[in-house]
Design a protein around this motif. Structure first.
Motif, PDB file in Angstrom:
ATOM      1  N   ILE A   1       0.216  -1.137  -0.099  1.00 12.29           N
ATOM      2  CA  ILE A   1      -0.062  -0.186  -0.190  1.00 12.29           C
ATOM      3  C   ILE A   1       1.007   1.382   0.088  1.00 12.29           C
ATOM      4  N   ALA A   2       0.631   2.196  -1.317  1.00 13.54           N
ATOM      5  CA  ALA A   2       1.377   3.831  -1.053  1.00 13.54           C
ATOM      6  C   ALA A   2       1.189   4.177  -0.077  1.00 13.54           C
ATOM      7  N   PRO A   3       2.545   4.964   1.160  1.00  9.86           N
ATOM      8  CA  PRO A   3       2.656   5.609   1.992  1.00  9.86           C
ATOM      9  C   PRO A   3       0.994   6.458   1.662  1.00  9.86           C
ATOM     10  N   ASP A   4       0.208   7.458   1.420  1.00  6.74           N
ATOM     11  CA  ASP A   4      -0.799   8.404   0.456  1.00  6.74           C
ATOM     12  C   ASP A   4      -2.143   7.179   1.140  1.00  6.74           C
ATOM     13  N   GLY A   5      -1.781   5.795   0.361  1.00  8.53           N
ATOM     14  CA  GLY A   5      -3.095   5.029   0.985  1.00  8.53           C
ATOM     15  C   GLY A   5      -4.426   5.064  -0.029  1.00  8.53           C
ATOM     16  N   LEU A   6      -3.297   5.447  -1.920  1.00  7.28           N
ATOM     17  CA  LEU A   6      -4.464   5.776  -2.646  1.00  7.28           C
ATOM     18  C   LEU A   6      -4.324   4.907  -3.654  1.00  7.28           C
ATOM     19  N   SER A   7      -3.095   3.804  -3.727  1.00 10.06           N
ATOM     20  CA  SER A   7      -2.591   2.681  -4.454  1.00 10.06           C
ATOM     21  C   SER A   7      -2.559   1.219  -3.829  1.00 10.06           C
ATOM     22  N   LEU A   8      -2.911   0.053  -4.381  1.00  9.30           N
ATOM     23  CA  LEU A   8      -2.522  -0.977  -3.892  1.00  9.30           C
ATOM     24  C   LEU A   8      -1.787  -2.070  -4.888  1.00  9.30           C
ATOM     25  N   THR A   9      -0.982  -2.374  -4.689  1.00  5.29           N
ATOM     26  CA  THR A   9       0.378  -3.335  -5.667  1.00  5.29           C
ATOM     27  C   THR A   9       0.480  -4.664  -4.347  1.00  5.29           C
ATOM     28  N   ILE A  10      -1.034  -5.817  -6.107  1.00  4.15           N
ATOM     29  CA  ILE A  10      -0.650  -6.999  -6.134  1.00  4.15           C
ATOM     30  C   ILE A  10       0.161  -8.063  -7.108  1.00  4.15           C
ATOM     31  N   PRO A  11       0.792  -8.342  -5.902  1.00  3.38           N
ATOM     32  CA  PRO A  11       1.352  -9.861  -7.209  1.00  3.38           C
ATOM     33  C   PRO A  11       0.776 -11.435  -7.064  1.00  3.38           C
ATOM     34  N   LEU A  12       0.853 -12.059  -8.661  1.00  3.37           N
ATOM     35  CA  LEU A  12      -0.664 -12.825  -8.838  1.00  3.37           C
ATOM     36  C   LEU A  12       0.525 -13.809  -9.176  1.00  3.37           C
TER      37      LEU A  12
END
Length: 543
Positions: free
Chosen positions: A108-119
């Motif tokens: 989760i980005a520090p600003d809470g505006l993106s989530l990166t999910i590895p598949l």
């Protein structure tokens, strides 16, 4: 005789006149109702102790609704999805989130505006196509945009989804959204075959295709659903059964009889009366877990046009005047209900937040008193003559009718005449969505993040706000809680939400169900967790 004792006697008489099993097994215990049995989740199957092959028969208490993760709303469909539609994340027995089709929790980005999910790589859908980031993007976007989606409000303020490569998904948000990872551990996180979605569209449920240990085989409405082992599953060596058949048996006593006779190897929603006897049977096990959900009464306040359409205030006293709804709640003796109906396997619930939740607080657990005299005073203040007649739809099975009859007897003392209108479960779901009800008895199996137990049902734009409730104050509190990264602040905000909900009473919470599942000891590896889902995918017959 005290008032509470008198009411308990009325409830007991209602039970004698009704069926011999309760509406639902009741939930996790607190000091309000005393102690109960320990949680028994069941153990994973030891591969050396099980044999391959065979069909497992599961007796279900209701027919699942649509087998489409985007549209589905019932607990019973989640049983089936567990076997054939894996999610980005799952819930462990400790109610903690764990990766499933993802390989790690989101970054989760520090600003809470993106989530990166590895598949996870090397995953195939049941139709042979490859699961990749594009499939995840399509599935989530479908949840956000498909007409009738039950997932839209669960997914929150997603602004876009990027797929930098086949094994990476980046979800971008217009505002922080704390419950998103938890939402992706349920139907919102199930990944659908793009080929099947393209072919079937909104009819996906007729031949659903996902990635999981099993794949859809057949369905006979109101009778059975069958899934068969999927040889393309990435971890197929862990799958022992050839098939699982779900048979719809709405009467809990008949489900228990099927379990004892061997016609079914698993039975859901055991009655609190049957469970102690089944626990004494050396050939059976009773799994039990503390539920994250609740059973309650939903009042139709503004759902005149059907779910998803503009709200319109209904012109009835119970819809227009919160004092009438408060009177209805004051007429209900929750303690008498849970003690008389559930054999000690229950807990009073006055809010959508479990006392076992890390988001609980004193405010979240405050319970309005049972006070029939106050109920009559409130009705008088609202200018309503008594007895005030109100109709309630409920599932047409002995268990639900038993609860309905107990409520009918109980609220009479508070000045209400409760008219019971039983309907088949699938019809009940349709009626609630259309707004074709005055009062509705239904529950929710619960989620680990309280947002999913509240916003969908009482948020103005909630995808399951069948009450048609509209409160700018509640909306703001819930939105603030969704956007906060501070757990202590979220706890405080949810306590304020409960306080406001108890003033407005769009939904009157009654009790917290306990998940009771019967399993023959001839089968190993069946498990049930606090999310209420019976896990059968990796079970097998003992050698």
């Amino acid at each position: 005789m005290s008032r509470s004792a008198a009411v308990a006697g009325v409830v007991a008489l209602a039970i004698i006149g009704a069926a011999c099993s309760p509406v639902e097994p009741a939930g996790d215990q607190s000091s309000q109702t005393g102690s109960t049995g320990q949680d028994v989740f069941g153990d994973a199957a030891d591969p050396a102790a099980v044999k391959n092959g065979g069909t497992l028969t599961v007796a279900l208490s209701a027919d699942p609704d649509k087998l489409d993760p985007t549209l589905s709303r019932s607990l019973y469909s989640r049983y089936v999805f567990h076997t054939m539609c894996e999610k980005l994340y799952d819930l462990g027995p400790d109610a903690k989130l764990v990766p499933q089709l993802a390989t790690a929790l989101p970054t989760i980005a520090p600003d809470g505006l993106s989530l990166t999910i590895p598949l996870r790589e090397g995953v195939k859908f049941a139709d042979g196509t490859t699961l990749d980031s594009a499939a995840v993007k399509l599935s989530i976007n479908r949840g956000l945009t498909l007409a009738g989606s039950g997932r839209k409000s669960e997914l929150g303020p997603i602004s876009s989804i990027d797929t930098p490569d086949a094994k990476t998904v980046v979800i971008k948000l217009s505002k922080p959204f704390a419950p998103l990872t938890a939402a992706l551990a349920d139907r919102a996180g199930m990944v659908l075959s793009p080929a099947a979605v393209d072919k079937l569209g909104a009819d996906f449920s007729t031949a659903p295709v996902c990635a999981g240990p099993f794949k859809f085989a057949s369905r006979v409405a109101q009778n059975s659903i069958k899934v068969v082992k999927d040889p393309l599953y990435y971890d197929a060596a862990k799958v022992h059964l050839d098939a699982i058949e779900y048979r719809i048996i709405t009467d809990s006593s008949i489900r228990s009889a099927n379990l004892r006779s061997g016609d079914a190897q698993v039975a859901d929603s055991l009655s609190a009366q049957d469970a102690p006897t089944l626990q004494k049977d050396a050939s059976l096990s009773v799994l039990q877990s503390q539920s994250l959900g609740y059973q309650g009464l939903t009042v139709n306040i503004g759902n005149a046009n059907g779910i998803g359409n503009p709200l319109k205030q209904l012109d009835t006293p119970v819809a227009k005047d919160p004092r009438v709804r408060q009177a209805l709640e004051a007429s209900i003796d929750r303690e008498a209900l849970v003690k008389s109906l559930f054999n000690g396997l229950s807990v009073v619930a006055c809010s959508p937040i479990s006392p076992k939740s890390e988001f609980t607080s004193d405010a979240a657990q405050k319970c309005p008193a049972h006070d029939p005299a106050k109920a009559k005073e409130l009705l008088a203040q609202a200018g309503v003559s008594t007895p005030y007649k109100v109709s309630m739809i409920t599932s047409n099975n002995p268990d639900s009718l038993r609860l309905a009859q107990a409520l009918q007897a109980m609220v009479k003392e508070g000045g209400f005449e409760l008219v019971i209108k039983p309907v088949e479960y699938a019809s009940l779901l349709d009626q609630q969505d259309r707004g074709d009800f005055e009062l509705l008895q239904l529950g929710w199996s619960g989620r680990v993040d309280p947002d999913a137990n509240i916003y969908n049902f009482v948020g103005t734009s909630g995808s399951q706000n069948v009450a048609g409730y509209n409160s700018p104050e509640v909306d703001k509190l819930l939105t603030d809680a969704r956007q906060s990264k501070d757990q202590a602040q979220r706890v405080q905000l949810y306590g304020q939400v409960v306080t406001k909900l108890q003033q407005d009473d769009p939904l009157i919470y009654l009790y917290r169900q306990r998940n009771l599942t019967g399993v023959t000891k001839k089968v190993l590896g069946v498990q049930t967790y606090p999310d209420g889902v019976i896990r059968t995918a990796f079970a097998g017959y003992a050698k």
